[in-house]
Scaffold this motif. Structure first.
Motif, PDB file in Angstrom:
ATOM      1  N   ASP A   1       0.355   7.467  -6.103  1.00 39.32           N
ATOM      2  CA  ASP A   1       0.270   6.511  -7.191  1.00 39.32           C
ATOM      3  C   ASP A   1       0.558   5.105  -6.651  1.00 39.32           C
ATOM      4  O   ASP A   1       1.517   4.909  -5.896  1.00 39.32           O
ATOM      5  CB  ASP A   1       1.282   6.894  -8.274  1.00 39.32           C
ATOM      6  N   LYS A   2      -0.273   4.140  -7.007  1.00 36.74           N
ATOM      7  CA  LYS A   2      -0.129   2.769  -6.488  1.00 36.74           C
ATOM      8  C   LYS A   2       1.237   2.183  -6.810  1.00 36.74           C
ATOM      9  O   LYS A   2       1.825   1.496  -5.975  1.00 36.74           O
ATOM     10  CB  LYS A   2      -1.233   1.876  -7.040  1.00 36.74           C
ATOM     11  N   ASP A   3       1.754   2.426  -8.007  1.00 43.07           N
ATOM     12  CA  ASP A   3       3.062   1.885  -8.376  1.00 43.07           C
ATOM     13  C   ASP A   3       4.169   2.436  -7.474  1.00 43.07           C
ATOM     14  O   ASP A   3       5.080   1.707  -7.073  1.00 43.07           O
ATOM     15  CB  ASP A   3       3.385   2.210  -9.834  1.00 43.07           C
ATOM     16  N   ILE A   4       4.088   3.716  -7.141  1.00 39.56           N
ATOM     17  CA  ILE A   4       5.078   4.324  -6.252  1.00 39.56           C
ATOM     18  C   ILE A   4       4.984   3.709  -4.864  1.00 39.56           C
ATOM     19  O   ILE A   4       6.001   3.417  -4.228  1.00 39.56           O
ATOM     20  CB  ILE A   4       4.880   5.862  -6.178  1.00 39.56           C
ATOM     21  N   ILE A   5       3.767   3.512  -4.396  1.00 41.68           N
ATOM     22  CA  ILE A   5       3.577   2.893  -3.076  1.00 41.68           C
ATOM     23  C   ILE A   5       4.184   1.498  -3.056  1.00 41.68           C
ATOM     24  O   ILE A   5       4.893   1.125  -2.120  1.00 41.68           O
ATOM     25  CB  ILE A   5       2.082   2.840  -2.702  1.00 41.68           C
ATOM     26  N   ASP A   6       3.933   0.710  -4.093  1.00 42.66           N
ATOM     27  CA  ASP A   6       4.475  -0.654  -4.159  1.00 42.66           C
ATOM     28  C   ASP A   6       6.000  -0.645  -4.179  1.00 42.66           C
ATOM     29  O   ASP A   6       6.641  -1.432  -3.482  1.00 42.66           O
ATOM     30  CB  ASP A   6       3.930  -1.388  -5.388  1.00 42.66           C
ATOM     31  N   GLU A   7       6.577   0.263  -4.963  1.00 42.19           N
ATOM     32  CA  GLU A   7       8.041   0.363  -5.003  1.00 42.19           C
ATOM     33  C   GLU A   7       8.599   0.783  -3.653  1.00 42.19           C
ATOM     34  O   GLU A   7       9.615   0.253  -3.196  1.00 42.19           O
ATOM     35  CB  GLU A   7       8.476   1.372  -6.071  1.00 42.19           C
ATOM     36  N   ALA A   8       7.943   1.731  -3.025  1.00 44.29           N
ATOM     37  CA  ALA A   8       8.393   2.215  -1.717  1.00 44.29           C
ATOM     38  C   ALA A   8       8.313   1.097  -0.674  1.00 44.29           C
ATOM     39  O   ALA A   8       9.207   0.957   0.167  1.00 44.29           O
ATOM     40  CB  ALA A   8       7.565   3.413  -1.277  1.00 44.29           C
TER      41      ALA A   8
END
Length: 82
Positions: free
Chosen positions: A10-17
């Motif tokens: 998920d793009k949001d998870i990648i950004d948070e990571a």
């Protein structure tokens, strides 16, 4: 030996990571590698209870064989609360 791995997340998870990794001053690849290593280590060796970071840092400091940790800590506390 290093190898390339492609993941779909998920793009949001990648950004948070990415933000988390940046704050911790570590690459996202290294962070994922440490996570995978922790997973594999837990499954293959239940005796190990240390994180990959602790494993990496262990052995950096060498002390004399007769070093007394309790005495040193006691002296530290005595000086701290004087």
């Amino acid at each position: 030996m290093e190898a390339k791995l492609t993941l779909k997340l998920d793009k949001d998870i990648i950004d948070e990571a990415k933000r988390y990794a940046h704050k911790k001053n570590i690459s996202l690849s290294r962070m994922v590698e440490r996570y995978f290593k922790a997973l594999v280590t837990k499954k293959t060796d239940d005796k190990k209870k240390y994180s990959p970071l602790v494993e990496e840092l262990s052995g950096i400091i060498s002390l004399d064989q007769d070093f007394d940790f309790k005495e040193d800590y006691s002296n530290y506390l005595t000086e701290k609360y004087r």
